[in-house]
Each structure stands twice: as C-alpha cells, then as structure tokens.
Design a protein around this motif. Structure first.
Motif, PDB file in Angstrom:
ATOM      1  N   ALA A 130      37.556 -45.159   2.561  1.00 53.90           N
ATOM      2  CA  ALA A 130      36.568 -44.551   1.669  1.00 53.90           C
ATOM      3  C   ALA A 130      36.192 -45.531   0.551  1.00 53.90           C
ATOM      4  N   PRO A 131      35.016 -45.393  -0.074  1.00 54.36           N
ATOM      5  CA  PRO A 131      33.991 -44.376   0.186  1.00 54.36           C
ATOM      6  C   PRO A 131      33.147 -44.677   1.429  1.00 54.36           C
ATOM      7  N   PHE A 132      32.699 -43.592   2.075  1.00 51.18           N
ATOM      8  CA  PHE A 132      31.942 -43.692   3.320  1.00 51.18           C
ATOM      9  C   PHE A 132      30.472 -43.318   3.103  1.00 51.18           C
ATOM     10  N   PRO A 133      29.589 -43.778   4.011  1.00 46.17           N
ATOM     11  CA  PRO A 133      28.187 -43.356   3.921  1.00 46.17           C
ATOM     12  C   PRO A 133      28.095 -41.841   4.105  1.00 46.17           C
ATOM     13  N   PRO A 134      27.191 -41.190   3.379  1.00 46.87           N
ATOM     14  CA  PRO A 134      27.101 -39.721   3.456  1.00 46.87           C
ATOM     15  C   PRO A 134      26.725 -39.221   4.851  1.00 46.87           C
ATOM     16  N   HIS A 138      28.569 -45.564  10.664  1.00 43.32           N
ATOM     17  CA  HIS A 138      27.787 -46.092  11.778  1.00 43.32           C
ATOM     18  C   HIS A 138      28.454 -47.360  12.321  1.00 43.32           C
ATOM     19  N   ASP A 139      27.864 -47.907  13.361  1.00 45.85           N
ATOM     20  CA  ASP A 139      28.509 -49.004  14.095  1.00 45.85           C
ATOM     21  C   ASP A 139      28.532 -50.334  13.350  1.00 45.85           C
ATOM     22  N   GLU A 140      27.788 -50.436  12.233  1.00 49.05           N
ATOM     23  CA  GLU A 140      27.777 -51.709  11.494  1.00 49.05           C
ATOM     24  C   GLU A 140      28.444 -51.576  10.130  1.00 49.05           C
ATOM     25  N   PHE A 141      29.200 -50.487   9.929  1.00 45.49           N
ATOM     26  CA  PHE A 141      29.879 -50.286   8.641  1.00 45.49           C
ATOM     27  C   PHE A 141      31.094 -51.195   8.559  1.00 45.49           C
ATOM     28  N   HIS A 142      31.356 -51.717   7.374  1.00 48.31           N
ATOM     29  CA  HIS A 142      32.455 -52.688   7.236  1.00 48.31           C
ATOM     30  C   HIS A 142      33.832 -52.015   7.318  1.00 48.31           C
ATOM     31  N   THR A 143      34.811 -52.839   7.676  1.00 45.42           N
ATOM     32  CA  THR A 143      36.179 -52.343   7.818  1.00 45.42           C
ATOM     33  C   THR A 143      36.950 -52.708   6.547  1.00 45.42           C
ATOM     34  N   THR A 144      37.233 -51.689   5.740  1.00 48.90           N
ATOM     35  CA  THR A 144      37.964 -51.881   4.479  1.00 48.90           C
ATOM     36  C   THR A 144      39.127 -50.889   4.467  1.00 48.90           C
ATOM     37  N   PRO A 145      40.137 -51.167   5.294  1.00 48.25           N
ATOM     38  CA  PRO A 145      41.233 -50.209   5.459  1.00 48.25           C
ATOM     39  C   PRO A 145      41.995 -49.965   4.164  1.00 48.25           C
ATOM     40  N   LEU A 146      42.563 -48.774   4.043  1.00 46.15           N
ATOM     41  CA  LEU A 146      43.342 -48.405   2.859  1.00 46.15           C
ATOM     42  C   LEU A 146      44.813 -48.203   3.196  1.00 46.15           C
ATOM     43  N   THR A 147      45.208 -48.696   4.360  1.00 48.28           N
ATOM     44  CA  THR A 147      46.624 -48.668   4.758  1.00 48.28           C
ATOM     45  C   THR A 147      46.957 -50.012   5.391  1.00 48.28           C
ATOM     46  N   SER A 148      48.258 -50.341   5.432  1.00 49.99           N
ATOM     47  CA  SER A 148      48.673 -51.567   6.114  1.00 49.99           C
ATOM     48  C   SER A 148      48.422 -51.445   7.618  1.00 49.99           C
ATOM     49  N   TYR A 149      48.622 -50.256   8.163  1.00 51.31           N
ATOM     50  CA  TYR A 149      48.337 -50.014   9.584  1.00 51.31           C
ATOM     51  C   TYR A 149      46.873 -50.319   9.906  1.00 51.31           C
ATOM     52  N   GLY A 150      45.963 -49.776   9.108  1.00 52.99           N
ATOM     53  CA  GLY A 150      44.543 -50.034   9.324  1.00 52.99           C
ATOM     54  C   GLY A 150      44.217 -51.517   9.191  1.00 52.99           C
ATOM     55  N   GLN A 287      41.447 -36.580   1.688  1.00 54.70           N
ATOM     56  CA  GLN A 287      40.163 -36.897   1.046  1.00 54.70           C
ATOM     57  C   GLN A 287      39.698 -38.324   1.329  1.00 54.70           C
ATOM     58  N   GLY A 288      40.631 -39.238   1.579  1.00 62.57           N
ATOM     59  CA  GLY A 288      40.264 -40.628   1.843  1.00 62.57           C
ATOM     60  C   GLY A 288      39.951 -40.902   3.306  1.00 62.57           C
ATOM     61  N   TRP A 289      40.032 -39.884   4.142  1.00 64.87           N
ATOM     62  CA  TRP A 289      39.840 -40.113   5.583  1.00 64.87           C
ATOM     63  C   TRP A 289      38.392 -39.929   6.002  1.00 64.87           C
ATOM     64  N   PRO A 290      37.996 -40.644   7.065  1.00 61.60           N
ATOM     65  CA  PRO A 290      36.642 -40.485   7.582  1.00 61.60           C
ATOM     66  C   PRO A 290      36.407 -39.051   8.042  1.00 61.60           C
ATOM     67  N   GLU A 291      35.187 -38.591   7.844  1.00 64.47           N
ATOM     68  CA  GLU A 291      34.841 -37.230   8.272  1.00 64.47           C
ATOM     69  C   GLU A 291      34.054 -37.244   9.570  1.00 64.47           C
ATOM     70  N   THR A 292      33.092 -38.158   9.632  1.00 62.76           N
ATOM     71  CA  THR A 292      32.258 -38.168  10.829  1.00 62.76           C
ATOM     72  C   THR A 292      31.708 -39.568  11.079  1.00 62.76           C
ATOM     73  N   PHE A 293      31.296 -39.810  12.311  1.00 54.00           N
ATOM     74  CA  PHE A 293      30.831 -41.106  12.761  1.00 54.00           C
ATOM     75  C   PHE A 293      29.528 -40.948  13.535  1.00 54.00           C
ATOM     76  N   SER A 294      28.810 -42.031  13.624  1.00 55.82           N
ATOM     77  CA  SER A 294      27.715 -42.114  14.568  1.00 55.82           C
ATOM     78  C   SER A 294      28.112 -43.228  15.532  1.00 55.82           C
ATOM     79  N   ALA A 295      28.662 -42.838  16.684  1.00 54.60           N
ATOM     80  CA  ALA A 295      29.236 -43.820  17.615  1.00 54.60           C
ATOM     81  C   ALA A 295      28.232 -44.147  18.719  1.00 54.60           C
ATOM     82  N   ARG A 296      27.019 -44.525  18.302  1.00 54.76           N
ATOM     83  CA  ARG A 296      25.918 -44.704  19.265  1.00 54.76           C
ATOM     84  C   ARG A 296      26.177 -45.792  20.286  1.00 54.76           C
TER      85      ARG A 296
END
Lengths: 327, 327
Positions: A130-134, A138-150, A287-296
């Motif tokens: 987070a924060p995520f696009p409202p 989408h498929d070109e969103f950057h990867t900014t993990p908030l855990t060591s696993y991510g 609250q910090g987790w993704p809610e939805t995706f557009s996995a086109r």
C-alpha cells in the motif's frame, strides 16, 4: 518428460503432484519421471510414474546442483518460507526464499550445454504494498513490498526475468492470489480467517471473523492455482516477451459477499456459525493488503480463475468434502 | 561525522568527495573523517579532514564488515560494475553489483547494538525497460529491467527498502538520469554520444552522432547528481514512508535540442564539429531506453536538476573548462 517439483510437500505441491499423475502428461508430453523435493520428505505418490522423493535444504551447497544434474525438462519452484515466518526470522527467510532460489537458478545456468528447462515460479501478491491505485492493481504497478517475504518474492521475479532473458532457462513467474478455501486445520496466519469463515462452518464448527464485512480481498481456489501452474508449464512463453511475471486472475470479494455466498450454497444454519469478534491487530494488518487487481495480461494469456465466490465454495465442497454439504 | 564512500574512485565518487571537503559538513554536522573505498585505491584528497583510502573487493568475505566496523554515520554506496561490463560478464556483474551490495547491507545489520547509519544508494533509470507509457515513466511504474545491470540495481532497491523497514539502516535509493556532460575521454558505452556531441566540440574536436536528432533522453549534469547525493544524505527520510527509492528529476531533451543548445552557448563553429554517421546497432539499443519521466515525488521532496540543456552545457564549461569557451 522428467518433472522436478520443489516444495512438493506443501498444500499446493501435493495437489499439483496429484494433478500431474491424474493427467499423465503436460502439454501433450507424457510424464516419465517425477522428482519431489521439500524440507521434509514428500510422501511418495502411488501410480505408475517413477517418483523420487528427496528431503533437503535448497540453499545448502550442492543441493540444487544435485537436483538438476539429470536435467529435468520442467521445474516447479514452489518452495518458500511463508510470510509470517520470513518476517519473524529474517535470516531464515532470506536464506530459503532468496538464497535457495538463486542457488537453483545458478545450478541450472551452470549445467550449460544447451540445457534450458521450463521453470514455473510461484510468486505472490505480497510483492505489492500500500498505498494502491483506487481502481485496483494493474499489470504495470510497481512492486513495493511491505514484508521481507514480499521482498524475497519480488527479487525472485527479477532474477527469473534476467535468467530467462539470458536464455539460461525458460521462466514464468505467477503471482498467486490468496488461496481460498485452504483445506486443513486453522492456522495463525493473519489471512487465515478468509478460509476459516468458510471451512469451519462447512465442517460444522464455529469460525471467528476478526474484521468488518466490508473488507475486500483477492481470492482463487486451490484448484484454480493448480490450473495456473499447469497452464504456465505448457503455454507458449514467447507470448510473454521480456515480462515474465504475471499477476494471476482472481475474484474480488468482500467478507460480506463471502458470507452471502456461503449462505446461498450451504444455508443459514451453516452461515450462522460465523461469530464476529473484531481484532484491532488483524484489522490494521489487513488494511495494508491489496483489495483488487486488474489481471488483464494473464487473462489474455489464458489463465482462468473462478468468477463467483459460490464457485470457490463449491470447489472446496467437491475437492475436500467429497461433494457433501453438512446435513 | 564519519563518512564512508564506496566507489570513491569513479567520476561521481571523486566529485562527491570534492564537494564534501568543500562543504566541510553535511546537514549542519561537521565532517570529522572520510573513508574512501574502491576496487582501485582512491586518490587521497587534500584538505584538513583525515581520510583513509582503501582498495578492495566489496563482495569478498569480511571486507564490508571491516569498512563498517568503525560505524560510519553516513554511507554513500556508489560502487558498481557498469552496464556494458555487467552484460558482458554475467558472474562479475552479479558478484559486484548484487553480492557486494548485500554484503554491505548484511555487515551493517550485523553491527547491531543500535547502529543505524544513513545509507545513500545510487540506482539507475536502467531499472526500467520498454515498452514505456507514452506520457513518460511515472513514480508508480514497474521495474522490468532489460539488462543484468538494471536487474542488479532493482534488487538493490528492494533490499534497501526492506533493510530500512526493518530499521537496520536509514536508506534512500536514487535513480540517476544519464549523466551529461560526462568529463574525460570518450568511452565505448552506447550512451557515450549524448555527452560526446557536447564535450568533443567544446574541446575543439569532431564528434560522431550515431542516431537521428529526434532521439529523446533524460539528462542531468554531474553537478546535479552530486546535489542529489547531498540532499539524500541530509533530508528527512520520514517523508519517504516505506517507498525509499526515487527517480531523480532530469531534463528531457532530443538530440536536436542538445545541438541547438550547443549552438546557442558556443556558436556555429563549435556545433558544426558534429558529424552525422548513423549506426544501426546503437539506434536499435537506444530504442529500448527511457525517453522521459515524471519525477514528481523527488521534486516534491526537494531534489533539483537543470531546467534547460543550455544550463547543462554551462555547468560543463564552468566545472571542467574553467569557464572558458573555445575561441
């Protein structure tokens, strides 16, 4: 073809092996041999395909080289320390999830001599933070993990793309949604309730819901996850171009929608086994987790998930309860 | 404060050390000691600040631990194998750019005992790979590098963010634009002409332009790059939140705009020293490079680049030619 499964003793690994044996082939090529690897020795599957089971530490010197010495044609790399443990034990998480993955990739590279297996890597939506696009990720969103696993999964994705670009293997990384309904016992994972509120009532037991019904999340069934793996193993990777990591399709549902689906599929008596008991810690984590995706991209490439939460519940009832709903 | 500079013998490293000595302080804290590290021993700077110079291999066992044993307050990590070499020598690139960075981060973590230095890491716009959004690369665009160098930098960014989140250090990663005008001799880098078509004519020599004048790229001067590093070293990192890697501002200019600026600053005789000699290989390589960015986050956080290519040329004339244009 010879198939190597790393992480074969886990829930997804066991279901994948079952599917491989049931199908007998991948993309039209008959399976001639299986090598099943995990930290604890995987159960030897029945059936007519010869299967070796190996227990070990993928990050240990020489282990990965031994596993690829016979040049498996297809490698599923599912092995990982899960999110909670990688956060609690920094060194173990990096050792298994990063060093183990790199040892595997290096071992494949060092076989050389034209060896270039298909490699399917399970990544996770935990690569996003987070924060995520409202309107969803989408498929070109950057990867900014908030855990060591991510972080470890995102690094695995980058390595996979570079090793594939250099033609050391033919890699594809698939970011799995939260798998729901997970079979088996309740666990302590913060995400456990997404499965628990369906699984426990369907087994006649009370389930605790620690978050409001408005919480949205991204789901796919274990059966859909195995479908992703099988498609990734056999698809034409030329269609991926240089971008070898894909967010898998899934189903966006609120907890309220999950419960309504349970009520439709199994009735009021089952759905009423859910007890609301808000937990501020879990509410904050979620609250910090993704809610939805557009996995086109993945959808255009033929990956398919469930289209309703009713379907996700029916998959659980069919695959885990022998099709029987509670009386 | 004690400052450690890794990569101190490179062009940016030498200019940074010069600036540190000229300023005598960072963010109001006087500099008491410098440690300058590189693969070849950096030149000892003059001046009144005690400076150690060390040559070594950052990825070698124990080297990073030795460098951080005295707990430098501020670390600039500029050390890297450049793009072309990392592509030509896969193992060397991963060893220096990935293992070296990880050894450094681990060495800092293992000091423990409340040690938490500011760490400034130079990343690169090479973390991005085509295809790009038509309106430029924004701050949430994904990192899909098309080189091993870009992959290693993107992994460094992920590690930096995770180690910062875990409070092992206070990190900030800055993605540098192409640095223009690079001083010194022409080199064989595919990007060399961006600097060469300005530098050689200003030194009375002919320059070769291998691409059409319509090629667009993203530039900042060496002086701006040092400004980025100094700002990153002293800014309030709480403003970064969890997203610790930033695309630096720059100037988007076509080659035609570069040449027009040269003509304005230095006249026709100088600008006419550029000879067009299209090179299909370089044209193809450059097609995959970023053209322009929207670096809003970094600008909002106070990072500043040049606003015109005329200014970039004047910086070169002031800093490298003692302010003298060719007669």
């Amino acid at each position: 073809m010879h198939i190597l499964v790393l992480g074969a003793a886990g829930m997804i690994g066991r279901k994948l092996v079952g599917r491989l044996l049931a199908d007998g082939q991948v993309g039209g090529r008959p399976i001639s041999r299986l090598t099943l690897f995990d930290m604890v020795e995987p159960t030897a599957p029945g059936g007519s395909v010869p299967a070796d089971t190996v227990a070990g530490d993928l990050a240990a010197a020489g282990q990965a080289a031994k596993l690829v010495a016979d040049r498996p044609d297809l490698i599923f790399h599912l092995a990982a320390i899960v999110s909670g443990e990688a956060e609690a034990d920094f060194e173990k998480g990096y050792r298994v999830n990063l060093d183990g993955t790199r040892e595997l990739f290096e071992a494949i590279r060092l076989v050389g001599d034209g060896y270039r297996p298909r490699l399917v890597f399970t990544s996770s939506i935990a690569v996003f933070g987070a924060p995520f696009p409202p309107d969803g990720i989408h498929d070109e969103f950057h990867t900014t993990p908030l855990t060591s696993y991510g972080t470890q999964k995102a690094i695995g994705e980058l390595l996979l793309a570079d090793y594939s670009r250099r033609l050391f293997f033919d890699g594809i990384g698939i970011r799995l949604p939260t798998i729901c309904v997970r079979p088996g016992k309740p666990n302590k994972a913060a995400s456990g309730f997404f499965s628990g509120i369906i699984r426990e009532p369907l087994n006649g037991q009370e389930a605790v819901l620690p978050v409001p019904e408005t919480v949205r999340h991204w789901h796919a069934s274990p059966r859909a996850a195995i479908g992703f793996l099988m498609h990734a193993a056999s698809m034409d990777t030329a269609r991926l171009g240089a971008r070898r990591n894909l967010t898998m399709p899934g189903l966006c549902a609120t907890v309220g929608e999950q419960i309504a689906a349970l009520r439709r599929v199994a009735g009021d008596r089952v759905a009423n086994l859910i007890r609301r008991e808000p937990d501020e810690t879990i509410i904050r984590i979620v609250q910090g987790w993704p809610e939805t995706f557009s996995a086109r991209r993945a959808e255009a490439l033929g990956f398919r998930a469930e289209r309703s939460f009713d379907e996700i519940i029916r998959v659980y009832v069919e695959d885990e309860l022998g099709g029987r709903l509670p009386a």
